[in-house]
Motif scaffolding. Structure first.
Motif: not given
Length: 305
Positions: A101-109, A138-140, A147-154
């Motif tokens: 469900s997560v767009d890969p375009l949103k995923i970074g380093e 997990a979305v964190a 700056r505040e960021r959005l993150g993905l935990l796997r």
């Protein structure tokens, strides 16, 4: 070992997992400096104060926000570190979602999260196993570098990985880049699927997935260091022509992909579309699958698909 770049905790409901953060990736690109070509003297960027008209040392430089043309608000690193946010000290998990469900375009380093001390071992393993068994990520939220960021935990190889993510408003709309509407036949789509099948891999552990650009650049640098002629680019035996017949191009691509994998290089019948019930529509003449007579590319170095 990679150096730790941040320390804090993962906030998981009422569970706290002390962690340290290290970069999960490396950059092996060859870097260049700027030089004066006449005498190869190093060209450097020097930092000057516009008011005092002098070069300043790094210790004299800080951050500031330009409020107006005449007024600048100074912001210190300590103020950024001590922001009154729960995410300033912790990676706060806010949701769990399926990875697809997560767009890969949103995923970074990516960053490895390691448990900080023995006390963190059990809650760290708990979160890791819960993520692994749930097949979710997990979305964190977290705050680094002002700056505040959005993150993905796997989970990767029994380690929790944090991927930086872009906020939704940081993704540009592709609407203006969409191509004009075109028509495709079922045979053309089936041929593309056949090509995809010949190029399908189980993983990316193959010598083809290497940085050949950096290797070629290193060869040029080594040749110039030894005062010899740099290697030349090998010209292809035949320049690729303009694609006129899409079906013929697809059929030839399937043949070359099979040949490169050591399979039967002869052109076989491409998979035919299985009959499916469709809503009633205008009947059109059925197209026959094209069997393009493709010449074998003997002598040409096969490229892995």
């Amino acid at each position: 070992m990679p150096r730790n770049i941040w320390s804090g905790a993962i906030s998981f409901g009422l569970v706290t997992v002390p962690i340290t953060v290290a970069s999960a990736t490396e950059d092996h690109s060859i870097r260049f400096h700027q030089y004066h070509l006449e005498d190869m003297g190093r060209v450097r960027v020097r930092k000057y104060c516009e008011i005092e008209d002098r070069e300043v040392d790094p210790g004299e430089i800080g951050k500031g926000y330009q409020l107006t043309k005449e007024q600048v608000i100074p912001i210190s690193d300590e103020e950024l570190r001590d922001l009154p946010l729960p995410t300033a000290k912790a990676i706060e998990i806010v949701a769990f979602v399926p990875l697809e469900s997560v767009d890969p375009l949103k995923i970074g380093e990516g960053y490895y999260l390691a448990p900080s001390g023995q006390v963190a071992a059990k809650p760290y393993k708990l979160l890791r196993m819960a993520l692994d068994r749930s097949s979710k990520v997990a979305v964190a939220k977290y705050a680094w570098s002002g700056r505040e960021r959005l993150g993905l935990l796997r989970v990767r190889d029994d380690v929790i990985v944090l991927h930086a993510m872009r906020w939704p408003d940081e993704i540009r709309s592709p609407e203006e880049l969409l191509p004009p509407p075109v028509e495709l036949s079922d045979e053309e789509i089936d041929s593309a699927l056949a090509l995809m099948d010949t190029m399908t891999r189980d993983d990316l552990d193959d010598e083809e997935f290497q940085d050949t650009y950096t290797e070629a650049l290193a060869q040029i640098i080594e040749a110039k260091r030894e005062h010899r002629e740099p290697p030349k680019l090998q010209e292809p035996e035949a320049a690729p022509g303009q694609i006129v017949d899409l079906m013929a191009a697809l059929t030839e691509s399937v043949q070359k992909a099979r040949a490169s994998r050591g399979e039967d290089a002869d052109v076989h019948e491409l998979p035919k579309k299985t009959a499916k019930k469709r809503p009633a529509r205008k009947t059109t003449a059925k197209k026959t699958t094209t069997k393009a007579a493709v010449k074998k590319t003997s002598g040409r170095r096969p490229r892995s698909a």
